[in-house]
Enzyme design. Structure first.
Site, PDB file in Angstrom:
ATOM      1  CB  CYS A 110     -47.292  42.565  30.217  1.00 54.00           C
ATOM      2  SG  CYS A 110     -48.316  42.946  28.765  1.00 54.00           S
ATOM      3  CD  GLN A 111     -46.663  46.972  26.987  1.00 54.04           C
ATOM      4  OE1 GLN A 111     -46.351  46.887  28.164  1.00 54.04           O
ATOM      5  NE2 GLN A 111     -47.645  47.746  26.578  1.00 54.04           N
TER       6      GLN A 111
END
Length: 137
Positions: A71-72
């Site tokens: 998700c970064q």
């Protein structure tokens, strides 16, 4: 039902699949600590470190593929690289395995920022890529 776990973490989707009566047939997780947890709780499940190295031939048929792809690059707390980011592009590896394995069901998880990444274009691209494979969303 046969469940393939991608970006497995410490096995949240795997535990849910097990409790729903599924059998996890493979796990893919790059983090060494998370893999050690998976090894403890699912010692007999084949496991791969890098999603780039896994093919449908390795895992066999799967009815369900789940994954919380990194998700970064989508998070509002990150640099917002989206699908073009180093980790965001891993969606396309998830997509590749979906195309190869052709599961009945797909479970994907990510942060709320995925919806606004590149003004929604990244999420639209993900949904379109699934529709092109014949999946409803």
């Amino acid at each position: 039902m046969r469940h393939l776990s991608l970006f497995s973490g410490i096995g949240g989707f795997d535990l849910a699949a097990e409790r729903a009566g599924m059998t996890t047939v493979g796990q893919v997780e790059i983090d060494k600590h998370a893999r050690s947890v998976l090894e403890r709780w699912w010692p007999d499940v084949p496991r791969w470190e890098d999603i780039h190295d896994v093919t449908a031939g390795d895992v066999g048929p799967a009815d369900v593929i789940s994954g919380g792809f990194p998700c970064q690059d989508y998070s509002v707390a990150g640099k917002r690289g989206g699908l073009a980011g180093d980790r965001g592009e891993l969606w396309w590896q998830f997509h590749r395995l979906i195309a190869e394995c052709r599961p009945t069901w797909i479970i994907g998880e990510n942060v709320p920022g995925l919806l606004s990444s590149h003004r929604g274009r990244d999420f639209a691209a993900i949904l379109s890529s699934l529709v092109e494979l014949g999946y409803g969303t």
